[in-house]
Design an enzyme around this catalytic site. Structure first.
Site, PDB file in Angstrom:
ATOM      1  N   ARG A  89      34.157  23.404  -1.398  1.00 47.47           N
ATOM      2  CA  ARG A  89      34.967  24.426  -2.081  1.00 47.47           C
ATOM      3  C   ARG A  89      34.079  25.598  -2.460  1.00 47.47           C
ATOM      4  O   ARG A  89      32.868  25.539  -2.299  1.00 47.47           O
ATOM      5  CB  ARG A  89      35.556  23.828  -3.361  1.00 47.47           C
ATOM      6  CG  ARG A  89      34.443  23.277  -4.245  1.00 47.47           C
ATOM      7  CD  ARG A  89      34.885  22.870  -5.622  1.00 47.47           C
ATOM      8  NE  ARG A  89      33.895  22.025  -6.265  1.00 47.47           N
ATOM      9  CZ  ARG A  89      32.817  22.447  -6.916  1.00 47.47           C
ATOM     10  NH1 ARG A  89      32.574  23.740  -7.000  1.00 47.47           N
ATOM     11  NH2 ARG A  89      31.976  21.598  -7.464  1.00 47.47           N
ATOM     12  N   GLU A 142      24.852  15.829  -2.260  1.00 50.93           N
ATOM     13  CA  GLU A 142      26.278  15.868  -1.952  1.00 50.93           C
ATOM     14  C   GLU A 142      26.673  17.223  -1.425  1.00 50.93           C
ATOM     15  O   GLU A 142      25.944  18.203  -1.568  1.00 50.93           O
ATOM     16  CB  GLU A 142      27.130  15.487  -3.175  1.00 50.93           C
ATOM     17  CG  GLU A 142      27.023  16.429  -4.352  1.00 50.93           C
ATOM     18  CD  GLU A 142      27.843  15.945  -5.555  1.00 50.93           C
ATOM     19  OE1 GLU A 142      27.617  14.805  -6.004  1.00 50.93           O
ATOM     20  OE2 GLU A 142      28.687  16.714  -6.050  1.00 50.93           O
ATOM     21  N   LYS A 183      30.536   9.454  -0.999  1.00 52.16           N
ATOM     22  CA  LYS A 183      29.121   9.815  -0.914  1.00 52.16           C
ATOM     23  C   LYS A 183      28.374   9.018   0.157  1.00 52.16           C
ATOM     24  O   LYS A 183      27.384   9.493   0.720  1.00 52.16           O
ATOM     25  CB  LYS A 183      28.442   9.634  -2.275  1.00 52.16           C
ATOM     26  CG  LYS A 183      29.095  10.438  -3.387  1.00 52.16           C
ATOM     27  CD  LYS A 183      29.199  11.924  -3.066  1.00 52.16           C
ATOM     28  CE  LYS A 183      30.185  12.626  -3.968  1.00 52.16           C
ATOM     29  NZ  LYS A 183      30.617  13.928  -3.479  1.00 52.16           N
ATOM     30  N   GLU A 219      24.221  20.362  -1.614  1.00 53.03           N
ATOM     31  CA  GLU A 219      23.352  20.239  -2.786  1.00 53.03           C
ATOM     32  C   GLU A 219      22.197  19.292  -2.466  1.00 53.03           C
ATOM     33  O   GLU A 219      22.407  18.216  -1.893  1.00 53.03           O
ATOM     34  CB  GLU A 219      24.152  19.707  -3.980  1.00 53.03           C
ATOM     35  CG  GLU A 219      25.248  20.660  -4.414  1.00 53.03           C
ATOM     36  CD  GLU A 219      25.825  20.347  -5.795  1.00 53.03           C
ATOM     37  OE1 GLU A 219      26.267  21.282  -6.467  1.00 53.03           O
ATOM     38  OE2 GLU A 219      25.809  19.163  -6.198  1.00 53.03           O
ATOM     39  N   VAL A 250      31.262  27.904  -8.705  1.00 51.18           N
ATOM     40  CA  VAL A 250      31.159  28.820  -9.843  1.00 51.18           C
ATOM     41  C   VAL A 250      30.065  29.859  -9.582  1.00 51.18           C
ATOM     42  O   VAL A 250      30.250  31.051  -9.817  1.00 51.18           O
ATOM     43  CB  VAL A 250      30.830  28.039 -11.139  1.00 51.18           C
ATOM     44  CG1 VAL A 250      30.608  28.999 -12.303  1.00 51.18           C
ATOM     45  CG2 VAL A 250      31.931  27.039 -11.464  1.00 51.18           C
TER      46      VAL A 250
END
Lengths: 138, 451
Positions: free
Chosen positions: B292, B288, B116, B276, B295
């Site tokens: 990928r 962050e 991070k 995000e 959902v």
């Protein structure tokens, strides 16, 4: 490669019942040779906890534990690793799974008399695919 | 290049990826654990292979078993889905070393965004707005730590560089509490993430969770696909998501979106990813990047009309991105309710056999699920069993369609959180839009207190 890795290689060779192994890289080359028919008792006894085999009422002698193509005999051998009617013990080599350039051992998870092969040669197998049956004692 | 993809995941996302592959004429291999052996979605794959026992460590997280399965079936690419190995840099490296394509970014990118502190530094360099606080790891010297805390101003939040998703963080309200919090969090970080590095940031009191979806090819071209609001969370787990994030100035959003694309270009990012942010009082603060598929990607698919998973596969095939930013014109509004096999009041997972399964349909309704009547929900994995997604010309229409859809979702045999979603959809504050990330917890507490 550190010299201590050789022992691991020997163990893998022994487990897979390989006659010879050659490994080459930019820095080193290793050639290991084993006698063709080491004493059967030299094979280490492996006890594998397999609930699946137990669930199948003890009829499965061995199953694959990795994905690949099943081989009942090593490509350099003439005969299958086991023949029907032969006595097998837990941990005995009963076949191989070929994946990429690797040959991985399939070992018996139950002791008894070997029955018929449940997987054909070159058949795609996965984790838990039964490959060898135990002969019916009756 | 590849024409056969191994899907290293399970459940709805395995089915979602399988559909995208077939849409592009790609063959699929699904791998599964013994616990999923009876799942009916496996029949849709060209090949399905069991790779291990139920425990994720021996199946869906077993890198060697997955690579063997790919080699045995001749798959030349691996799609990791979300969760499991999707953000595992070592796995990405192993897949590529085995001569296959990892459908995701390079190991270097995953590593950089997984740290991070490194991620924040990269974002600052690209001009992406970040939470106030130094973009380096905390020093060991107590006086220096105290000085950093004083400069940011309290409250602050202490975070583990290797953490994420709500893990490894601690809020500090005043100067005296800082050093004890740092030492406890450092020890936790060392144990949980194997990385004792910490950083501190300004603590935001009432932020929303707003994220930006990006799509990049392997040739330096990228676009951003609009925003999502995922503020409805319980214990840092998203419950209900929507696109776009309501009530945010379009020019501000576009400026941040462009910076996200720039950041991708600077780190040579490829494929799909999500930035995000916390959003408070008209300002964005980067938290962050998820390297990928997520959902909640379907809400962006419904508003943009772009099949994100197909695009991800196309990018992995090495195609040039055919979309320009001016082609991205989000329209209408979309919502997604995550349907979990859990008690709607206690949130305890409720594995078991689904005896009745009827899903809604109609205009603007999409259900992504691997469940069928008779399906056994295994106790070993995430409890999500379906995503109900609705789209409407306006947020009000999407909400109305969701209410109807949920009223026609029939699940019997196990408990689910459908009742919770129905209640949330009646909450006046949520319906008005733009609640903060603590709203759902407050609302749940108020509901418990009222009983």
């Amino acid at each position: 490669m550190h010299i201590s890795k050789i022992q691991q290689l020997v163990e893998w060779m022994s487990k897979a019942d390989l006659a010879s192994l050659e490994l080459q890289s930019a820095e080193f080359s290793v050639r290991l040779v084993r006698p063709r028919n080491p004493l059967a008792s030299a094979a280490p006894m492996v006890v594998v906890d397999t609930p699946l085999a137990a669930a199948s009422a003890g009829k499965v002698a061995a199953m694959a534990t990795v994905c690949g193509r099943f081989l009942s005999r090593h490509p350099l051998r003439d005969q299958a690793e086991v023949s029907p009617g032969q006595r097998i013990e837990v941990g005995d080599l009963v076949g191989l799974v070929s994946v990429g350039e690797l040959l991985l051992p399939v070992t018996a998870t139950a002791a008894g008399i070997a029955g018929r092969f449940l997987a054909a040669d070159q058949q795609l197998v996965g984790y838990g695919t039964p490959v060898l049956a135990l002969a019916d004692p009756h | 290049m590849f024409d056969k993809v191994l899907i290293a995941n399970r459940g709805e996302i395995a089915l979602r990826i399988q559909r995208a592959c077939h849409g592009l004429g790609l063959k699929t291999v699904m791998v599964y654990s013994e616990a999923d052996a009876q799942a009916s979605y496996l029949q849709y794959a060209d090949e399905a292979l069991c790779i291990g026992p139920a425990a994720p460590g021996q199946s869906y997280l077993n890198q060697q078993a997955i690579i063997y399965a790919a080699q045995a079936t001749g798959a030349q690419a691996i799609h990791p889905g979300y969760g499991f190995l999707s953000e595992n840099a070592a796995f990405s490296e192993r897949v590529e070393a085995a001569g296959m394509t990892f459908i995701g970014p390079t190991a270097d990118c995953i590593r950089q965004m997984g740290d991070k502190v490194a991620a924040k530094r990269a974002m600052r360099q690209a001009g992406v707005p970040c939470v106030p606080g130094p973009d380096g790891a905390l020093p060991d010297d107590p006086a220096a730590i105290q000085a950093i805390g004083d400069e940011i101003g309290y409250p602050v939040i202490v975070k583990a560089a290797g953490g994420g998703g709500g893990r490894g963080m601690r809020m500090v309200e005043c100067a005296e509490a800082l050093l004890p919090a740092v030492s406890v969090t450092r020890e936790e970080a060392r144990r949980a993430f194997g990385n004792p590095d910490l950083y501190i940031e300004k603590f935001l009191g009432h932020p929303r969770h707003v994220e930006i979806q990006v799509l990049c090819d392997n040739h330096g071209k990228g676009v951003w696909l609009g925003s999502r609001d995922c503020s409805q969370q319980r214990r840092h787990q998203k419950v209900l998501e929507e696109a776009p994030a309501p009530g945010i100035d379009e020019a501000l959003l576009a400026a941040v979106g462009e910076r996200c694309v720039l950041a991708c270009q600077q780190i040579s990012y490829r494929g799909v990813g999500t930035f995000e942010f916390l959003y408070e009082d008209g300002e964005f603060y980067f938290i962050e990047m998820n390297t990928r598929l997520q959902v909640e990607h379907p809400v962006t698919e419904l508003t943009t009309g772009i099949d994100i998973v197909q695009q991800q596969l196309r990018m992995a095939l090495g195609e040039n991105l055919s979309l320009a930013q001016r082609d991205i014109r989000p329209h209408g509004h979309a919502l997604e309710c995550r349907i979990n096999a859990e008690d709607p009041l206690t949130f305890i997972p409720t594995p078991g056999r689904v005896t009745r399964w009827e899903v809604p349909g109609g205009m603007g309704v999409r259900v992504d699920s691997h469940v069928t009547a008779g399906y056994q929900v295994p106790p070993y994995y995430d409890s999500m069993i379906a995503k109900v997604i609705t789209h409407g010309a306006t947020r009000a229409e999407a909400l109305a369609r969701m209410r109807t859809a949920l009223s026609q979702l029939r699940i019997e045999g196990i408990s689910s959180n459908v009742a919770l979603h129905r209640d949330i959809l009646q909450d006046p504050e949520f319906c008005a839009g733009s609640v903060d990330i603590h709203h759902l917890e407050r609302w749940l507490k108020a509901r418990r207190d009222a009983e």
